[in-house]
Design a protein around this motif. Structure first.
Motif, mmCIF file in Angstrom:
data_model
loop_
_atom_site.group_PDB
_atom_site.id
_atom_site.type_symbol
_atom_site.label_atom_id
_atom_site.label_comp_id
_atom_site.label_asym_id
_atom_site.label_seq_id
_atom_site.Cartn_x
_atom_site.Cartn_y
_atom_site.Cartn_z
ATOM 1 N N ASP A 83 0.816 -0.918 -0.031
ATOM 2 C CA ASP A 83 0.003 -0.357 -0.076
ATOM 3 C C ASP A 83 1.102 0.843 -0.041
ATOM 4 O O ASP A 83 0.178 2.436 0.673
ATOM 5 N N ASN A 85 2.125 4.529 -1.514
ATOM 6 C CA ASN A 85 1.996 5.508 -2.319
ATOM 7 C C ASN A 85 2.535 6.829 -2.705
ATOM 8 O O ASN A 85 2.538 7.586 -3.579
ATOM 9 N N ALA A 156 8.596 1.689 -9.263
ATOM 10 C CA ALA A 156 7.438 1.739 -8.751
ATOM 11 C C ALA A 156 6.028 1.989 -10.574
ATOM 12 O O ALA A 156 5.062 0.927 -10.836
ATOM 13 N N LYS A 161 2.153 -0.133 -9.656
ATOM 14 C CA LYS A 161 1.297 0.614 -9.111
ATOM 15 C C LYS A 161 2.935 1.796 -8.471
ATOM 16 O O LYS A 161 3.239 2.055 -7.825
ATOM 17 N N TYR A 163 4.112 5.784 -7.978
ATOM 18 C CA TYR A 163 3.288 6.418 -6.419
ATOM 19 C C TYR A 163 2.837 8.300 -6.739
ATOM 20 O O TYR A 163 2.954 8.351 -8.146
ATOM 21 N N GLU A 164 1.955 7.971 -6.300
ATOM 22 C CA GLU A 164 1.407 9.591 -6.517
ATOM 23 C C GLU A 164 1.890 10.615 -6.040
ATOM 24 O O GLU A 164 1.316 11.755 -6.437
#
Length: 436
Positions: A83, A85, A156, A161, A163-164
């Protein structure tokens, strides 16, 4: 894994669809950014190779992986929590530092050119050639570490996924590298055409309530789909050294600052005067409390003259806190010697809570290497769009650190290092992470 904060609940922020936040802190040190995350109510996990810094992290209850950042990326990437992020980090800065040898500054052009090749490399062989160029004879191998965050960003994305949000900080000389990062992040040349919105600049930490003058090159970024990103708003005045630095009072300095203000009619709503050493260290325990005025004589020369030591009084911000802070002379205004700064005091000048449990050896170096947590709160809040209420709430509760039981410390040691066969007993890459 858990942190001293309770598990973060889903957030309502100005960032579109960011939801629950979990931060990965590369080169985490003793935990400046993780401490900031804690006070914001966010979860984080740090990767750090230095056993002493890890001991401080375990004592503070911070989730930690005792490992080499590069080895984690190349060999153990799938061991990280699913999880995560948000990526944060401050790569070792010695070769870019003004106080260092300058190898990184000389390598800046090479590094920025290699960034383009890194994102377009199509094979492991091409990546290997980049590594070889960065470690050629005469180059400091630590210089290559400033590219590690970009490699993690790409890893990533390739894992599906991305990174935000991203938060990076370094010494001012690294700003050209962050500009190159910004161009790559926004330009669509990352894998799968992923794009970010990014901003970078050199910020002065005293303008964010840190009681020291410390300049840092900062980059924050957010996935383009989450909207615009902006550097944090300044809350305090910049420190401008008065003509008589050792004699000026806070009131005199405030008047000088106000006179320089572009809009003298907005003093009541403008930034506050910078935070002083005296105000900060008066919050200490009775055993440490410094109630009388004092002057600090820097360990470093000014203007290129090693004999010309800078002087600051207790109604001014501290000099940049480094691993040599214990060498700074502290004296009364009449020249009478006073006790030098302790580790807890040095930590407070970095805005760590007064009871933060510094552990292991080389504690002064740990303090000097850390990101000031108060500055970190501003950076994280800006990057994640947490809003002024969330920011203010975090800043108001930073004086005390929660107690951590010995059982919890042992659990964190076991999680971070297992039976210690996975933990580096010495720098994993000779001279790469050595401290100066």
């Amino acid at each position: 894994m858990t942190s001293p904060a309770t598990a973060a609940s889903p957030l309502t922020t100005s960032v579109h669809n960011l939801g629950k936040i979990r931060i990965l802190d590369l080169f985490a040190g003793p935990g400046g950014l993780d401490v900031a995350a804690h006070f914001l109510g966010l979860e984080s996990i740090g990767i750090e190779w230095d056993a002493n810094a890890c001991e401080t992290r375990y004592s503070a209850g911070l989730d930690t992986i005792h490992a080499d950042v590069r080895a984690m990326r190349t060999e153990r990437f799938d061991e990280l929590p699913d999880d995560i992020n948000v990526l944060a980090g401050g790569p070792p800065c010695q070769t870019f530092s003004v106080a260092g040898s300058g190898a990184g500054r000389r390598a800046l052009e090479k590094v920025t050119n290699l960034i383009d090749r890194l994102v377009t490399a199509k094979s492991e062989e091409a990546l290997k050639r980049i590594d070889e160029e960065l470690s050629s004879p005469g180059d400091d191998p630590r210089t290559a570490l400033v590219l590690e965050p970009l490699r993690w960003i790409m890893a990533a994305i390739e894992s599906g996924k991305p990174y935000e949000a991203i938060i990076l900080e370094q010494v001012p000389a690294v700003l050209p590298v962050w500009h190159a990062y910004k161009r790559i992040l926004e330009g669509g040349s990352l894998p799968q055409g992923i794009k970010y919105q990014a901003e970078c600049d050199v910020l002065n930490t005293e303008e964010y309530g840190v009681p020291q003058t410390r300049r840092r090159a900062v980059l924050i970024a957010r996935l383009a789909s989450h909207g615009q990103v902006a550097l944090p708003d300044k809350t305090h005045m910049p420190f401008i050294r008065p003509k008589k630095a050792a004699a000026a009072t806070l009131d005199q300095a405030a008047r000088e600052q106000s006179a320089r203000s572009e809009d003298p009619h907005s003093k009541s709503s403008g930034p506050e005067v910078w935070v002083t050493m005296g105000k900060t260290l008066r919050k200490t325990s009775k055993e440490l409390q410094r109630s009388e005025p004092y002057v600090v004589v820097s360990n470093y020369g000014s203007g290129g003259d090693p004999k010309n030591r800078g002087r600051r009084n207790s109604e001014q911000p501290a000099f940049t806190v480094t691993g040599k802070i214990s060498r700074n002379i502290v004296e009364a205004p009449d020249g009478r010697p006073l006790p030098r700064f302790t580790i807890p005091e040095a930590g407070m000048l970095q805005t760590f809570p007064q009871n933060f449990p510094w552990s292991g050896r080389d504690q002064a170096q740990q303090v000097g290497n850390a990101v000031p947590p108060r500055f970190g709160v501003h950076l994280l809040a800006a990057a994640l769009g947490l809003g002024n209420d969330r920011l203010k709430e975090a800043l108001e509760k930073m004086d005390q650190w929660p107690e951590v039981s010995e059982e919890e410390r042992e659990r964190l040691r076991k999680v971070g290092c297992g039976d210690k066969t996975d933990c580096p007993s010495k720098p994993p890459h000779p001279s790469v992470y050595s401290l100066v």
